[in-house]
Design a protein around this motif. Structure first.
Motif, PDB file in Angstrom:
ATOM      1  N   LEU A 169       5.625 -29.054  33.773  1.00 27.05           N
ATOM      2  CA  LEU A 169       6.848 -29.327  33.810  1.00 27.05           C
ATOM      3  C   LEU A 169       8.083 -28.534  34.376  1.00 27.05           C
ATOM      4  O   LEU A 169       8.055 -27.929  33.448  1.00 27.05           O
ATOM      5  N   ASP A 170       8.319 -28.211  35.122  1.00 25.27           N
ATOM      6  CA  ASP A 170       9.275 -27.069  35.810  1.00 25.27           C
ATOM      7  C   ASP A 170      10.795 -27.741  37.094  1.00 25.27           C
ATOM      8  O   ASP A 170      10.127 -27.793  37.317  1.00 25.27           O
ATOM      9  N   ALA A 171      11.349 -27.568  36.279  1.00 30.51           N
ATOM     10  CA  ALA A 171      13.106 -28.176  37.095  1.00 30.51           C
ATOM     11  C   ALA A 171      12.798 -26.965  38.926  1.00 30.51           C
ATOM     12  O   ALA A 171      13.458 -27.883  39.569  1.00 30.51           O
TER      13      ALA A 171
ATOM     14  N   PRO B 154       8.604 -28.948  41.131  1.00 27.81           N
ATOM     15  CA  PRO B 154       9.273 -30.481  40.991  1.00 27.81           C
ATOM     16  C   PRO B 154       7.888 -30.706  40.441  1.00 27.81           C
ATOM     17  O   PRO B 154       7.304 -31.050  41.945  1.00 27.81           O
ATOM     18  N   MET B 155       6.911 -31.591  39.949  1.00 26.25           N
ATOM     19  CA  MET B 155       5.635 -32.676  40.874  1.00 26.25           C
ATOM     20  C   MET B 155       5.545 -33.604  39.328  1.00 26.25           C
ATOM     21  O   MET B 155       6.355 -33.293  38.472  1.00 26.25           O
ATOM     22  N   SER B 156       5.674 -34.989  40.078  1.00 25.82           N
ATOM     23  CA  SER B 156       5.025 -36.153  39.084  1.00 25.82           C
ATOM     24  C   SER B 156       3.356 -36.326  38.689  1.00 25.82           C
ATOM     25  O   SER B 156       2.867 -35.692  39.021  1.00 25.82           O
ATOM     26  N   LEU B 157       3.260 -35.747  36.729  1.00 26.26           N
ATOM     27  CA  LEU B 157       2.677 -36.333  36.572  1.00 26.26           C
ATOM     28  C   LEU B 157       2.063 -37.677  35.744  1.00 26.26           C
ATOM     29  O   LEU B 157       3.213 -38.106  35.463  1.00 26.26           O
TER      30      LEU B 157
ATOM     31  N   MET C  49       1.058 -40.371  36.812  1.00 24.42           N
ATOM     32  CA  MET C  49       1.283 -41.392  38.151  1.00 24.42           C
ATOM     33  C   MET C  49       0.651 -42.410  37.720  1.00 24.42           C
ATOM     34  O   MET C  49      -1.051 -42.274  37.257  1.00 24.42           O
TER      35      MET C  49
ATOM     36  N   GLU D 210      19.833 -31.409  39.539  1.00 25.32           N
ATOM     37  CA  GLU D 210      17.741 -31.452  39.690  1.00 25.32           C
ATOM     38  C   GLU D 210      17.511 -30.623  37.805  1.00 25.32           C
ATOM     39  O   GLU D 210      16.011 -30.121  38.650  1.00 25.32           O
ATOM     40  N   ASN D 211      18.201 -30.451  37.606  1.00 27.20           N
ATOM     41  CA  ASN D 211      17.700 -29.533  36.635  1.00 27.20           C
ATOM     42  C   ASN D 211      16.796 -30.305  35.147  1.00 27.20           C
ATOM     43  O   ASN D 211      18.237 -30.129  33.933  1.00 27.20           O
ATOM     44  N   THR D 212      16.311 -31.165  35.097  1.00 37.14           N
ATOM     45  CA  THR D 212      15.716 -32.756  34.090  1.00 37.14           C
ATOM     46  C   THR D 212      14.219 -32.249  34.964  1.00 37.14           C
ATOM     47  O   THR D 212      14.243 -32.823  35.708  1.00 37.14           O
ATOM     48  N   ILE D 213      14.171 -32.951  33.857  1.00 32.51           N
ATOM     49  CA  ILE D 213      12.656 -33.567  33.499  1.00 32.51           C
ATOM     50  C   ILE D 213      13.014 -34.807  33.140  1.00 32.51           C
ATOM     51  O   ILE D 213      13.356 -35.436  32.679  1.00 32.51           O
TER      52      ILE D 213
ATOM     53  N   GLU E  71       1.771 -40.695  46.043  1.00 33.17           N
ATOM     54  CA  GLU E  71       3.403 -40.079  46.485  1.00 33.17           C
ATOM     55  C   GLU E  71       3.964 -40.397  45.095  1.00 33.17           C
ATOM     56  O   GLU E  71       3.720 -40.642  44.303  1.00 33.17           O
ATOM     57  N   THR E  72       4.964 -40.249  45.832  1.00 32.75           N
ATOM     58  CA  THR E  72       6.293 -40.079  44.541  1.00 32.75           C
ATOM     59  C   THR E  72       7.599 -39.638  44.699  1.00 32.75           C
ATOM     60  O   THR E  72       8.006 -39.088  46.134  1.00 32.75           O
TER      61      THR E  72
ATOM     62  N   TRP F  62      10.198 -38.873  43.824  1.00 27.44           N
ATOM     63  CA  TRP F  62      11.009 -38.325  42.275  1.00 27.44           C
ATOM     64  C   TRP F  62      11.214 -36.903  42.959  1.00 27.44           C
ATOM     65  O   TRP F  62      10.235 -36.136  43.217  1.00 27.44           O
ATOM     66  N   GLY F  63      12.331 -36.140  42.834  1.00 26.88           N
ATOM     67  CA  GLY F  63      12.473 -34.865  42.987  1.00 26.88           C
ATOM     68  C   GLY F  63      12.318 -34.206  41.693  1.00 26.88           C
ATOM     69  O   GLY F  63      13.745 -32.606  42.850  1.00 26.88           O
ATOM     70  N   VAL F  64      12.459 -35.020  41.043  1.00 28.00           N
ATOM     71  CA  VAL F  64      12.668 -33.697  39.743  1.00 28.00           C
ATOM     72  C   VAL F  64      11.157 -34.134  39.136  1.00 28.00           C
ATOM     73  O   VAL F  64      10.003 -35.053  39.460  1.00 28.00           O
ATOM     74  N   PRO F  65      10.816 -32.883  37.977  1.00 26.40           N
ATOM     75  CA  PRO F  65       9.852 -33.161  37.227  1.00 26.40           C
ATOM     76  C   PRO F  65       9.516 -34.367  36.775  1.00 26.40           C
ATOM     77  O   PRO F  65      10.767 -34.888  36.150  1.00 26.40           O
ATOM     78  N   TRP F  66       8.454 -35.419  36.492  1.00 27.87           N
ATOM     79  CA  TRP F  66       8.410 -36.799  36.336  1.00 27.87           C
ATOM     80  C   TRP F  66       7.078 -36.850  35.674  1.00 27.87           C
ATOM     81  O   TRP F  66       6.276 -36.025  36.086  1.00 27.87           O
TER      82      TRP F  66
END
Lengths: 384, 299
Positions: free
Chosen positions: A198-200, A203-206, A208, B33-36, B53-54, B56-60
């Protein structure tokens, strides 16, 4: 350096040498001394980690998952009911491929409530995707932590690992332990190098959700990682042997099997008792040996087959039971030896901390010779 | 992601007029954007992240239904250890917040982690259908609190979660509504810039679950505030600091009668007794928070 240490403190010291950055744990007997020792190390600046005093084991492992996903090496420890409370998270950590390392101070599960040793807790998580390594003594419990981190974090594996050692029998026992130096462990175990975090900035989704179109492939990939872990464990164990002189390259370890016609197979501290009993039986002319299973997941089926060339009868000792069936190890060994012609009998013993002596091991050898097995051993007679 | 996408927007599969989707979009506008983002299992997770697909444009990250606050605790500790400074923001539904996640939230707040926990409150479990949660209002018809011959719907009032979390020592606690977007954005910005665990509960009407046309989400959200059944307020250090006032509070009928979940209160006839009880809830809210702008004049 050789030191006389309580098992729990030896494990805590080993964990300190692994330099975890986040520790999250909740105290539970007989694991408590480990997390108390780690808390003291943090308080005394001997361990530079964030120590999260969570409100439950459920949150302990959840916090470890988050910390790992954010890129830190993490640690937790638990046992029994605590591990049961983590059940859901255990599957999640493995499915999300986070190399969390957790010590299990093996203990019976209720009901009835029982704080003493058996291995029902970790065995019940066998299908969660976690690597499971079992220690025979406190030296092995110590060393398996260094190995567990290195195997779990290997990019061919990326799976969480449980280092299991028997509650009280090992956790509360003082033994001489050769504790490696920080320099030696730093050279053996490099800092955690995560693949996806997780790094701004990236970004990636974990975590899901996956439909039937994709879910099965995730399970397949995790299974493949488990299987690759066998080879990685052997490599890492061999490297450890070369650096520290203690050989853990085998997922199994044989004792006096060379000419044996009868063998015991077991996990954990009971192997020590079995070794002593074997020496006595050998003195009486019985050709018996021991095959210790060090890695229960991944399960070393080929290694077990290869280790028993002249053996015709096997007694599997299980400190657990899949109720309505048999002990988990017996079932796995029988599967591993399917078609070999070796007679495999299982014995359920030592549940809830009941003591096992050398005489019991000899009695089991007698039962095996008579072809009597797949039973509880040492039950109180009034229930029979 | 295309250039037109916001941090939460593109490609999600929510219903047209989804209140929670609008909440997520506004929250992300506020955090930047500086958000998890840490999510719980629920509607939003399902409609925004069907693998591969996602939206979210931030880590999620999503782990389970009940552990977002604990996962966030670990993330925050990990960031702290690494010297990183992203905002850690939980965005979870009311089931994950009021009910199953309560233990983890309580723990995380008691420990004082620097996280912002935002509940998008659509007042029932909408992921699995329309079942009652601890956030479901009195008399709402859900599949597990159905109105029937012997029932007028959900028998209990909504749990007062902002008060519970304020009691944990949260520095900042606020309620907001998707129907007041600028207010919501300001509150989220205030939360992420306030150190420690902070809580925002966002009223996010669910057109499917509540039974109204998706074009009316904002209107329904506004009616909740205008009737006093939802109060937008801010608490600092446990004290209510700011409340959105209402000039002339509307009767609860205006809000209830436009939603199928309260239809049983009007068919076959108007259930005077039950509607009076709901009006009493609105009046009590108004009195407790000083919602009525013209109260003194009228007195």
């Amino acid at each position: 350096m050789m030191e006389i240490l309580e098992g729990s403190h030896a494990v805590a010291e080993a964990v300190r040498l692994c330099r975890p950055q986040v520790v999250a744990a909740y105290p539970i007997t007989p694991q408590t001394h480990i997390v108390e020792a780690l808390a003291s190390m943090v308080a005394d600046c001997k361990l530079d980690a964030e120590y999260i005093c969570v409100e439950s084991e459920f949150s302990a492992l959840s916090a470890c998952l988050g910390a790992s996903a954010a890129g830190s090496r993490v640690y937790s420890a638990t046992t029994s009911q605590g591990l049961a409370l983590m059940f859901e998270v255990c599957f999640n950590v493995a499915g999300m491929r986070q190399p969390v390392v957790m010590t299990i101070a093996n203990r019976a599960l209720g009901a009835p409530l029982n704080i003493w040793n058996d291995q029902q807790d970790s065995i019940s998580l066998r299908d969660s995707g976690w690597l499971q390594f079992y220690a025979e003594d406190n030296q092995e419990a110590t060393d398996l932590h260094f190995i567990a981190y290195k195997v779990a974090e290997d990019h061919r594996v990326l799976l969480p690992a449980m280092v299991c050692f028997d509650g009280f029998i090992l956790t509360h026992t003082y033994e001489p332990v050769d504790m490696p130096s920080q320099e030696a462990i730093d050279a053996f175990l490099p800092p955690y190098a995560p693949v996806n975090i997780l790094d701004a900035k990236k970004p990636m989704s974990l975590g899901m959700y996956a439909t039937p179109d994709y879910y099965m492939e995730f399970r397949y990939e995790t299974d493949q990682a488990q299987k690759r872990a066998k080879e990685v464990f052997a490599e890492v164990g061999a490297e450890f042997a070369a650096k520290f002189g203690r050989d853990y390259s085998g997922l199994v370890e044989g004792y006096r099997l060379e000419d044996a016609d009868m063998a015991f197979i077991a996990l954990g501290s009971i192997c020590g008792t079995v070794r002593e009993a074997i020496d006595e039986m050998r003195a009486d002319g019985k050709k018996v040996g021991l095959l210790k299973v060090r890695s229960f997941r991944p399960f070393p089926s080929e290694e077990i087959r290869a280790a028993l060339p002249g053996v015709s009868k096997v007694a599997v000792l299980d400190k657990n039971i899949s109720l309505g069936q048999k002990g988990a190890l017996a079932l796995e060994v029988r599967d591993a030896l399917y078609g070999s012609g070796i007679d495999v009998k299982g014995y359920i013993l030592a549940l809830g901390g009941r003591d096992v002596r050398q005489a019991d091991i000899k009695a089991i050898a007698d039962l095996l010779e008579k072809g009597e097995g797949d039973q509880f051993f040492g039950l109180r007679t009034e229930v029979l | 992601m295309t250039e037109e996408c916001e941090l939460f927007e593109c490609g999600h599969r929510a219903c047209g007029g989804c209140g929670p989707a609008l909440a997520a979009r506004l929250i992300m506008k506020a955090t930047g954007e500086n958000t998890i983002v840490v999510a719980s299992t629920g509607c939003m997770e399902v409609f925004s992240t069907p693998y591969p697909e996602t939206a979210w444009g931030v880590p999620w990250i999503h782990s389970l239904f009940e552990n977002a606050a604990a996962v966030a605790s670990g993330i925050e500790a990990s960031l702290k250890k690494q010297g990183r400074d992203e905002h850690v923001v939980c965005i979870c539904g009311d089931g994950a917040t009021f009910d199953i996640g309560m233990l983890c939230i309580s723990g995380a707040f008691e420990r004082g982690h620097d996280i912002t926990y935002i509940c998008y409150d659509n007042e029932a479990y909408m992921n699995t259908g329309i079942q009652r949660s601890g956030a479901t209002p009195y008399d709402a018809d859900t599949t597990t609190s159905p109105a029937g011959k012997c029932s007028t719907g959900n028998p209990r009032p909504k749990k007062d979660l902002p008060a519970i979390l304020a009691a944990h020592g949260a520095a900042y606690v606020a309620t907001a509504s998707i129907a007041y977007p600028n207010d919501l954005i300001k509150k989220v910005q205030r939360a992420v810039s306030t150190h420690g665990p902070n809580y925002i509960q966002v009223h996010a009407p669910c057109c499917t679950g509540w039974g109204f046309d998706g074009s009316q989400t904002m209107a329904v959200g506004r009616l909740a505030v205008e009737t006093g059944l939802w109060v937008n307020y801010e608490m600092m250090n446990g004290e209510v600091e700011r409340v959105r006032k209402v000039g002339h509070r509307k009767a609860v009928d205006d809000y209830l009668s436009v939603q199928k979940r309260f239809r049983h209160l009007y068919r076959p006839g108007r259930n005077e007794e039950e509607i009076a009880k709901i009006q009493a809830i609105a009046d009590a809210n108004a009195a407790k928070f000083g919602v009525d702008l013209n109260m003194k004049k009228e007195e």
